[in-house]
Design a protein around this motif. Sequence first.
Motif, PDB file in Angstrom:
ATOM      1  N   GLY A  36     104.793 -95.255  12.699  1.00 32.44           N
ATOM      2  CA  GLY A  36     105.429 -96.306  11.925  1.00 32.44           C
ATOM      3  C   GLY A  36     106.897 -96.069  11.673  1.00 32.44           C
ATOM      4  N   THR A  37     107.473 -95.089  12.356  1.00 34.31           N
ATOM      5  CA  THR A  37     108.890 -94.793  12.204  1.00 34.31           C
ATOM      6  C   THR A  37     109.605 -95.105  13.510  1.00 34.31           C
ATOM      7  OG1 THR A  37     108.414 -93.023  10.635  1.00 34.31           O
ATOM      8  CG2 THR A  37     110.599 -93.017  11.663  1.00 34.31           C
ATOM      9  N   VAL A  38     110.727 -95.824  13.433  1.00 36.38           N
ATOM     10  CA  VAL A  38     111.481 -96.203  14.620  1.00 36.38           C
ATOM     11  C   VAL A  38     112.926 -95.776  14.465  1.00 36.38           C
ATOM     12  CG1 VAL A  38     109.953 -98.155  15.125  1.00 36.38           C
ATOM     13  CG2 VAL A  38     111.991 -98.512  13.709  1.00 36.38           C
ATOM     14  N   ALA A  39     113.642 -95.791  15.587  1.00 38.17           N
ATOM     15  CA  ALA A  39     115.055 -95.448  15.592  1.00 38.17           C
ATOM     16  C   ALA A  39     115.745 -96.251  16.681  1.00 38.17           C
ATOM     17  CB  ALA A  39     115.254 -93.950  15.826  1.00 38.17           C
ATOM     18  N   ASP A  40     117.060 -96.315  16.593  1.00 37.35           N
ATOM     19  CA  ASP A  40     117.844 -96.984  17.621  1.00 37.35           C
ATOM     20  C   ASP A  40     117.994 -96.047  18.820  1.00 37.35           C
ATOM     21  OD1 ASP A  40     119.325 -98.892  18.865  1.00 37.35           O
ATOM     22  OD2 ASP A  40     120.969 -98.925  17.400  1.00 37.35           O
ATOM     23  N   VAL A  41     118.379 -96.587  19.972  1.00 39.24           N
ATOM     24  CA  VAL A  41     118.617 -95.757  21.151  1.00 39.24           C
ATOM     25  C   VAL A  41     120.118 -95.496  21.265  1.00 39.24           C
ATOM     26  CG1 VAL A  41     116.608 -96.759  22.300  1.00 39.24           C
ATOM     27  CG2 VAL A  41     118.877 -97.655  22.795  1.00 39.24           C
ATOM     28  N   PRO A  42     120.531 -94.468  21.986  1.00 37.17           N
ATOM     29  CA  PRO A  42     121.959 -94.121  22.080  1.00 37.17           C
ATOM     30  C   PRO A  42     122.780 -95.224  22.748  1.00 37.17           C
ATOM     31  CG  PRO A  42     120.568 -92.307  22.835  1.00 37.17           C
ATOM     32  CD  PRO A  42     119.676 -93.488  22.671  1.00 37.17           C
ATOM     33  N   GLU A  43     124.036 -95.286  22.375  1.00 39.48           N
ATOM     34  CA  GLU A  43     124.941 -96.285  22.945  1.00 39.48           C
ATOM     35  C   GLU A  43     125.108 -96.085  24.448  1.00 39.48           C
ATOM     36  OE1 GLU A  43     126.305 -98.996  21.671  1.00 39.48           O
ATOM     37  OE2 GLU A  43     125.156 -98.589  19.843  1.00 39.48           O
ATOM     38  N   GLN A  44     125.024 -94.826  24.901  1.00 39.82           N
ATOM     39  CA  GLN A  44     125.177 -94.579  26.342  1.00 39.82           C
ATOM     40  C   GLN A  44     124.090 -95.280  27.148  1.00 39.82           C
ATOM     41  OE1 GLN A  44     125.400 -92.383  23.883  1.00 39.82           O
ATOM     42  NE2 GLN A  44     126.634 -90.580  24.426  1.00 39.82           N
ATOM     43  N   VAL A  45     122.877 -95.325  26.608  1.00 41.92           N
ATOM     44  CA  VAL A  45     121.790 -96.028  27.287  1.00 41.92           C
ATOM     45  C   VAL A  45     122.085 -97.523  27.329  1.00 41.92           C
ATOM     46  CG1 VAL A  45     119.342 -96.623  27.186  1.00 41.92           C
ATOM     47  CG2 VAL A  45     120.092 -94.282  26.677  1.00 41.92           C
ATOM     48  N   LYS A  46     122.527 -98.076  26.207  1.00 41.94           N
ATOM     49  CA  LYS A  46     122.830 -99.500  26.155  1.00 41.94           C
ATOM     50  C   LYS A  46     123.937 -99.860  27.141  1.00 41.94           C
ATOM     51  CE  LYS A  46     121.549 -99.805  21.254  1.00 41.94           C
ATOM     52  NZ  LYS A  46     122.003-100.145  19.885  1.00 41.94           N
ATOM     53  N   GLN A  47     124.945 -98.985  27.249  1.00 40.43           N
ATOM     54  CA  GLN A  47     126.036 -99.242  28.163  1.00 40.43           C
ATOM     55  C   GLN A  47     125.558 -99.246  29.612  1.00 40.43           C
ATOM     56  OE1 GLN A  47     129.069-100.172  27.385  1.00 40.43           O
ATOM     57  NE2 GLN A  47     129.643-100.342  29.557  1.00 40.43           N
ATOM     58  N   ARG A  48     124.678 -98.309  29.940  1.00 40.00           N
ATOM     59  CA  ARG A  48     124.123 -98.265  31.297  1.00 40.00           C
ATOM     60  C   ARG A  48     123.374 -99.547  31.631  1.00 40.00           C
ATOM     61  NH1 ARG A  48     124.876 -94.867  35.793  1.00 40.00           N
ATOM     62  NH2 ARG A  48     125.174 -92.720  35.125  1.00 40.00           N
ATOM     63  N   VAL A  49     122.563-100.012  30.689  1.00 47.24           N
ATOM     64  CA  VAL A  49     121.807-101.237  30.920  1.00 47.24           C
ATOM     65  C   VAL A  49     122.760-102.411  31.101  1.00 47.24           C
ATOM     66  CG1 VAL A  49     120.180-102.873  29.899  1.00 47.24           C
ATOM     67  CG2 VAL A  49     119.760-100.412  29.721  1.00 47.24           C
ATOM     68  N   ASN A  64     117.770 -88.103  21.530  1.00 45.21           N
ATOM     69  CA  ASN A  64     118.861 -88.911  22.057  1.00 45.21           C
ATOM     70  C   ASN A  64     119.426 -88.315  23.344  1.00 45.21           C
ATOM     71  OD1 ASN A  64     118.680 -90.870  20.154  1.00 45.21           O
ATOM     72  ND2 ASN A  64     120.445 -90.217  18.952  1.00 45.21           N
ATOM     73  N   ASP A  65     119.519 -86.985  23.388  1.00 48.92           N
ATOM     74  CA  ASP A  65     120.031 -86.346  24.597  1.00 48.92           C
ATOM     75  C   ASP A  65     119.097 -86.587  25.780  1.00 48.92           C
ATOM     76  OD1 ASP A  65     122.355 -84.682  23.387  1.00 48.92           O
ATOM     77  OD2 ASP A  65     120.646 -84.198  22.124  1.00 48.92           O
ATOM     78  N   ALA A  66     117.776 -86.551  25.534  1.00 49.54           N
ATOM     79  CA  ALA A  66     116.823 -86.800  26.617  1.00 49.54           C
ATOM     80  C   ALA A  66     116.957 -88.223  27.136  1.00 49.54           C
ATOM     81  CB  ALA A  66     115.403 -86.539  26.119  1.00 49.54           C
ATOM     82  N   GLN A  67     117.153 -89.192  26.236  1.00 48.54           N
ATOM     83  CA  GLN A  67     117.321 -90.576  26.685  1.00 48.54           C
ATOM     84  C   GLN A  67     118.613 -90.750  27.481  1.00 48.54           C
ATOM     85  OE1 GLN A  67     115.775 -93.652  23.568  1.00 48.54           O
ATOM     86  NE2 GLN A  67     116.430 -91.855  22.417  1.00 48.54           N
ATOM     87  N   ILE A  68     119.675 -90.100  27.028  1.00 45.03           N
ATOM     88  CA  ILE A  68     120.944 -90.195  27.757  1.00 45.03           C
ATOM     89  C   ILE A  68     120.799 -89.585  29.150  1.00 45.03           C
ATOM     90  CG2 ILE A  68     123.324 -89.355  27.794  1.00 45.03           C
ATOM     91  CD1 ILE A  68     123.234 -89.521  24.691  1.00 45.03           C
ATOM     92  N   GLU A  69     120.022 -88.506  29.252  1.00 48.78           N
ATOM     93  CA  GLU A  69     119.831 -87.839  30.539  1.00 48.78           C
ATOM     94  C   GLU A  69     119.187 -88.774  31.571  1.00 48.78           C
ATOM     95  OE1 GLU A  69     119.980 -84.356  33.063  1.00 48.78           O
ATOM     96  OE2 GLU A  69     120.921 -84.867  31.145  1.00 48.78           O
ATOM     97  N   VAL A  70     118.325 -89.678  31.113  1.00 43.99           N
ATOM     98  CA  VAL A  70     117.651 -90.590  32.044  1.00 43.99           C
ATOM     99  C   VAL A  70     118.150 -92.027  31.873  1.00 43.99           C
ATOM    100  CG1 VAL A  70     115.608 -89.131  32.185  1.00 43.99           C
ATOM    101  CG2 VAL A  70     115.690 -90.947  30.468  1.00 43.99           C
ATOM    102  N   ALA A  71     119.359 -92.193  31.341  1.00 47.31           N
ATOM    103  CA  ALA A  71     119.893 -93.542  31.113  1.00 47.31           C
ATOM    104  C   ALA A  71     119.965 -94.347  32.401  1.00 47.31           C
ATOM    105  CB  ALA A  71     121.273 -93.455  30.459  1.00 47.31           C
ATOM    106  N   ARG A  72     120.278 -93.681  33.494  1.00 52.89           N
ATOM    107  CA  ARG A  72     120.373 -94.397  34.770  1.00 52.89           C
ATOM    108  C   ARG A  72     119.016 -94.960  35.178  1.00 52.89           C
ATOM    109  NH1 ARG A  72     122.636 -91.863  40.482  1.00 52.89           N
ATOM    110  NH2 ARG A  72     123.130 -93.848  41.470  1.00 52.89           N
ATOM    111  N   GLN A  73     117.976 -94.164  34.977  1.00 58.19           N
ATOM    112  CA  GLN A  73     116.643 -94.643  35.326  1.00 58.19           C
ATOM    113  C   GLN A  73     116.207 -95.787  34.409  1.00 58.19           C
ATOM    114  OE1 GLN A  73     117.600 -91.585  35.266  1.00 58.19           O
ATOM    115  NE2 GLN A  73     116.951 -90.559  37.132  1.00 58.19           N
TER     116      GLN A  73
END
Length: 791
Positions: free
Chosen positions: A50-63, A164-173
Amino acid sequence: MVLSQRWGVFLFLAVTAAGCLLQRSSPPVLAPNGTVVAVAYVRDDVQRRGTVADVPEQVKQRVAEALAKRNLQVQVVPYEEYAADFAKVTDSQRRYAMLKALAPEAPLFLLVETRVSFFGQVTGRFSWEVYVRTTAGRAHSEMEPSTVTQDYGAALQFDQQRENDAQIEVARQISGQAAGLFDSFIASPMTVPVTDGGPGVVPGLRAPAGEGMEPGSATPTQPPPPTDGGTSWVPPAGDAIYFVMVDRFANGDSRNDGQVDPKDAQAFHGGDLQGVIDRLDGLQELGVRTVWLSPVFQMRTEKFYGYGAFHGYWVEDFGRVEPRFGDEALLTRLAEELRRRDMRLVLDVVLNHVGPETRLVREKPDWFHGLGPIDNWNDSRELVLKDVHGLPDLAVEKDAVYAHLLGHSRRWVDAVRPAGYRLDAVKHMPLKFWARYNDDLRAHAGRDFLLLGEMLDGDPVLLARTLEQGRFGTMFDFPLAFAMVDVFCRDRSPSHLGAVLFNDRLYPAPGSLVTLLDNHDLPRVMSECGGDVERVKRALAVQLTARGVPALTYGTEEGLTGKKEPENRGDMRFTPDHPLRAWITRLLAVRRGSGALQGGETLVLAAREDLFAYARVAPDEAVVIAVNSGRAPSDVALPEGLVGARVSELLTGTGLPGAARSLSVPPGQVTLLRLKPGAAGGFGALAKQAGSRWRGQGERRTVELAVSDSAVRLVGSGPELGGWKPERSLRSESGGFKLSLPVGAVFEYKLVRDSTPGKFDWEDGDNRLLFIPEGREPLRLSISPNFEGQK
């Protein structure tokens, strides 16, 4: 693989390899300039429900960058506007509906959901798993939004790096997965191709230049041959593979025997390459087109702590043929004899290890990891770096070792001209190595060269991921093999076959998967079925009519038995009148003459606890395969597209009276029926619809599961139900579960409940079955949790 375990464990898939595996190809389609996409991002906390968070800006930029290449303009909905509501709701369809309400003017919508889990420390790096679910659709469309789910591995350098670092690592995927969704449905008469050589989606691959799409989301069952050097492998029409363990097959030249003892199951028994040549006419009559040999390269021949070396997987010199089997000239002659019969040769290549105490270990000790045997088979680092059952593990990351393995692999391609390699012990080598090796060998041998990986594991998600990231041509379908043994030898519900087969949408080309029942690392199917020939015949009927390329292990046609090694590797018999030999011959002949069995689309007709019936549909033919484990006949209704077809028994050709509206399936057997179009025309439209459904791209239906205990969760097969990972289980809301699932899908599931933090209790009993038939109204079911056997 020698002495392999049946069930594999999680193999760490390094995203550092994935980034370099993907190739540029045909361009994406374009939307009209400036088309707006409203996007919402959320990360669900794995540890705190029941806890959520935003994703890093780097991921949003990639998308945003990936969508901009398609003329799509991203409008990010502020996280604060939906965070509280998303924390209360885990169902993606309901979240998507909330997103549409927040941006009512947008023509397109994209929901990006992630979950991040720490996996462990592997080869000095910190391994994370990033689960990504993307949902996209149009504002005004009767179609349900499209959804793609995928796992990615992230290798981080420092312990303090987190989610957040793990999400940034796979932002391209992540960006590629999102972009791939729009590639799959945005095309329309107003779209035009890109002409600047930009990235696109390759049939048979899951990612355009690092921008991936869901496996199998837009590829046909039998894809056309790739024209860009891609990894897709298209099997020859009507192909079937036959595995020969050379020492156990036939002794054609007693002069090369050396010391043999046919009474000792761990000793050499005298089989050789000449014996294989002598039996080629018989294999051709059986109906196989490809002969796969156990390793024939010079090997350790002495026993090791009582274990025999006859199998060939203890290689000593990759550059020479084992003298007990013959020589290079004889191996070349075997390949030529096969080609003369319009047959093909596949060699078994062992790259992970060498035999115990071999010359190479003494001469090149720095070529090996030297970390000792695997102690923990659940440790991914040990799986790829330590010795499998004491076999010296090659340090394939070293340039000299890689050059040695690739050099010999290329030489055998040139010297013998085989049709392909079977690649041993895939799970025990890094995917970065496999990607490099497969691409390098394919560049030398040609794109049609078979690179068949042995990933002895029952997890279809892991299999599909390994196939793609390791750049294999195809893989053995062990998930289906285990399912067939469970159904026909252990009386599991026949609809379990449907739940496993529905994972076809995970694979880029399920029609190229190699199916099997017997395997030299597993108990013989005859032993698994308690010596019951009729059970084995039913299992073979399903295997040899299923999609994919069937593989037979020597002796299956003779009913060889053996529950463990080396008994499951017994001597071949040649009995011309064995009932299984005639059965296999007939089934393979029918398969070769049927377009539906070679490339038809899958359409499920019925899935119940005691019945599974499906059709393989081609434009001019359909074949129905029905398994009735009940005690009474069962009627199976035909869909409108098959009503009125002419029906006949598949194996006998005997016609059945009347134009069919339904089929009667006798109890206790596998029924095989051929349907031909009636006066109304062919089955082309139905085949197209079936293909779309089977890939999860067709219509969807709302499913409402009422449950008496609101504290339970639901987890099952397929990404929609969490892929059997309880940490991804669905939370009960308002007394049940509301799902949007593909029509024609077959799922299995169970209820779970929270135990201690991070632990779950599973309900008792067999898996529950869920089949999604056609219908406009919601499918409503009531389920009662079964935790009675647990305190």
